[in-house]
Motif scaffolding. Structure first.
Motif, PDB file in Angstrom:
ATOM      1  N   THR A  52      79.902  59.648  54.127  1.00 44.13           N
ATOM      2  CA  THR A  52      79.574  60.045  55.501  1.00 44.13           C
ATOM      3  C   THR A  52      80.700  59.619  56.443  1.00 44.13           C
ATOM      4  OG1 THR A  52      78.248  58.046  55.583  1.00 44.13           O
ATOM      5  CG2 THR A  52      77.046  60.097  55.337  1.00 44.13           C
ATOM      6  N   GLU A  53      81.269  58.440  56.167  1.00 43.92           N
ATOM      7  CA  GLU A  53      82.318  57.934  57.067  1.00 43.92           C
ATOM      8  C   GLU A  53      83.555  58.836  57.028  1.00 43.92           C
ATOM      9  OE1 GLU A  53      80.719  56.183  54.801  1.00 43.92           O
ATOM     10  OE2 GLU A  53      79.820  54.436  55.754  1.00 43.92           O
TER      11      GLU A  53
ATOM     12  N   SER B 287      82.865  62.279  58.519  1.00 38.77           N
ATOM     13  CA  SER B 287      82.763  62.223  59.971  1.00 38.77           C
ATOM     14  C   SER B 287      84.167  62.117  60.581  1.00 38.77           C
ATOM     15  CB  SER B 287      81.889  61.009  60.327  1.00 38.77           C
ATOM     16  OG  SER B 287      82.043  60.689  61.647  1.00 38.77           O
ATOM     17  N   ARG B 288      85.013  61.263  59.976  1.00 42.61           N
ATOM     18  CA  ARG B 288      86.373  61.075  60.498  1.00 42.61           C
ATOM     19  C   ARG B 288      87.196  62.359  60.421  1.00 42.61           C
ATOM     20  NH1 ARG B 288      87.438  56.826  56.800  1.00 42.61           N
ATOM     21  NH2 ARG B 288      86.088  55.201  57.531  1.00 42.61           N
TER      22      ARG B 288
ATOM     23  N   LYS C 169      80.162  67.475  63.533  1.00 45.08           N
ATOM     24  CA  LYS C 169      80.979  67.029  64.671  1.00 45.08           C
ATOM     25  C   LYS C 169      82.110  68.006  64.982  1.00 45.08           C
ATOM     26  CE  LYS C 169      80.735  62.047  64.813  1.00 45.08           C
ATOM     27  NZ  LYS C 169      81.316  60.831  64.301  1.00 45.08           N
TER      28      LYS C 169
ATOM     29  N   ASP D 158      81.547  68.234  58.418  1.00 43.42           N
ATOM     30  CA  ASP D 158      80.582  67.537  59.272  1.00 43.42           C
ATOM     31  C   ASP D 158      80.374  68.289  60.607  1.00 43.42           C
ATOM     32  OD1 ASP D 158      79.484  64.412  59.602  1.00 43.42           O
ATOM     33  OD2 ASP D 158      80.033  65.372  61.505  1.00 43.42           O
TER      34      ASP D 158
ATOM     35  N   GLU E  99      86.044  65.109  62.858  1.00 39.92           N
ATOM     36  CA  GLU E  99      86.402  64.807  64.242  1.00 39.92           C
ATOM     37  C   GLU E  99      87.914  64.975  64.452  1.00 39.92           C
ATOM     38  OE1 GLU E  99      84.405  61.211  65.292  1.00 39.92           O
ATOM     39  OE2 GLU E  99      85.338  61.179  67.276  1.00 39.92           O
TER      40      GLU E  99
END
Ligand SMILES: NC(=O)C1=CN([C@@H]2O[C@H](COP(=O)(O)OP(=O)(O)OC[C@H]3O[C@@H](n4cnc5c(N)ncnc54)[C@H](O)[C@@H]3O)[C@@H](O)[C@H]2O)C=CC1
Ligand SMILES: O=C(O)C(=O)COP(=O)(O)O
Length: 378
Positions: free
Chosen positions: A288-289, A292-293, A17, A15, A296
């Motif tokens: 996606t969750e 993303s986690r 991020k 991701d 990050e």
């Protein structure tokens, strides 16, 4: 101890991020997800850090070429694609993001149980092909069935509590987590020998290690109920693929749901094309969750390591802490210097070269440290 990470390579799809956080902390980030193994070996000497998922194979030869590498980050859980021993020997930290994708993997597992019980993917294929085959797709309820969970860590536990809401009896085995702890989340702890004959469904949630390789094999199938269903959202190879195919063909196994394979992508599609098999291309963490986690988390863990705050998620920290502590740095430096000297005196060094290290005096306890660094430099 703070790590200096000037340049980091991201070699798998992570991701955005992750890039943003690292760049905001003045790290020069290169994302290249198309590198062949040879290209990775060629590129890796430029980098202080590497971030991967499961696709990049960080083998011993990649690590051998990584002259500046200080840290390998796994944006996810399993590190079986990273040669952790080779990394540790070279003083490279290996860290993962435990927990970031747990819920996604657990939800896919539960989806698989449901898909198997009603043959949802097969019925969908049939209807798409223009058939209205209600007789062929007779299912069975999950309610009242027994789910055996092998490996009761983060994912195993989440699977248990979710499937209990369907009215399943959850039994399980884990060599580390005791019966009273698993009872707290509604699982009856049993030995593997006790589990096999009781299970209607078996789901595995262990790492792939020598002890778990081919854990679900022909002998296990012979001890199971006829029609037992198998789910593997952990690692290819925990379920013996050949034994599974035989059990499916013999009617011993009533269905299998596979998210992971010994070879990814598989070369041989016999198993995934079997009418009783439901499969996905390693999608356990593909939400996606979760993405993303983990993106990050791994970026933040790198930043924390740069700021000397913590080495959260470091798997070989114990082994490395001694080698990385300020008190042992002079010995590491001495070992490196001696290694360089030995290499220049020895001329050409190959796999038959033998190195003997003899130390005297009160600091001889540091011998191992010096020895390792001489060998790494050599
Ligand atoms: N398909 C996917 O995309 C994903 C797969 N995974 C995989 O799922 C697996 C489980 O992950 P987590 O629950 O996060 O790990 P975890 O470390 O929390 O749990 C694993 C458990 O397996 C147990 N175990 C070890 N050896 C065992 C044995 N011989 N028999 C029974 N249990 C044994 C351990 O004691 C531990 O409790 C790992 O292989 C991981 O790589 C994780 C996330 C996504
Ligand atoms: O975290 C894990 O162990 C996984 O298997 C997820 O793999 P991935 O990051 O999706 O390549």
């Amino acid at each position: 101890m703070a790590l200096t990470l000037k340049k980091v390579l991201i070699s798998d799809e992570v991701d955005p991020k992750c890039v943003q956080i690292l760049q905001a902390n003045e790290v020069d980030v290169v994302k290249d997800t198309k590198l062949t193994k040879e290209q990775l070996i060629q590129e890796i000497p430029k980098y202080d850090g590497l971030i991967v998922r499961s696709a990049t194979k960080v083998t011993a030869d990649v690590i051998a070429a990584a002259s500046k590498l200080k840290i390998i980050g796994r944006a996810g859980t399993g590190v079986d694609n990273i040669d952790c021993d080779a990394a540790t020997k070279k003083g490279i930290i290996v860290m993962n993001t435990p927990g970031g994708n747990t819920l996604s993997a657990a939800e896919l597992t539960c989806t698989m149980v449901c898909a198997l019980s009603r043959q949802v993917p097969q019925a969908n294929d049939s209807l798409r092909a223009g058939r209205w085959d209600r007789k062929k797709f007779m299912g069975s309820e999950i309610f009242g069935k027994t789910l055996a969970i092998v490996g009761l860590g983060r994912i195993g536990k989440e699977v248990a509590t979710r499937m209990q809401s369907f009215g399943m009896r959850t039994i399980g085995f884990d060599p580390i987590i005791p019966a009273d702890v698993v009872a707290e989340f509604g699982v009856e702890w049993m030995s593997l020998e006790e589990l096999w004959p009781l299970a209607d469904y078996i789901t595995v949630h262990t790492p792939l290690i020598p002890k778990t390789k081919n854990m679900i094999n022909a002998e296990v199938f012979s001890k199971c109920k006829k029609g037992v269903k198998i789910i593997n959202v952990a690692r290819g190879g925990i379920v013996d693929e050949e034994a599974l195919l035989e059990a499916l063909n013999a009617g011993k196994c009533g269905g299998a749901a596979l998210d992971v394979f010994i070879q990814e992508p598989p070369k041989d599609f016999t198993l995934v094309q079997h009418p009783l098999v439901v499969s996905t291309p390693h999608l356990g963490a593909n939400t996606t969750e979760a993405q993303s986690r983990v993106a990050e988390e791994i970026a933040q863990q790198f930043v924390d390591a740069m700021q000397g705050k913590s080495l959260f998620g470091a798997l070989n920290a114990q082994a490395l802490s001694n080698a990385l502590s300020p008190a042992t740095q002079p010995w590491v430096t001495l070992g490196e210097a001696l290694g360089r000297l030995a290499a220049s005196l020895a001329g050409e060094v190959n796999s038959n070269t033998q190195v003997q290290v003899i130390t005297y005096g009160e600091y001889r306890m540091q011998c191992r440290l010096i020895e390792n660094n001489i060998l790494v430099v050599e």
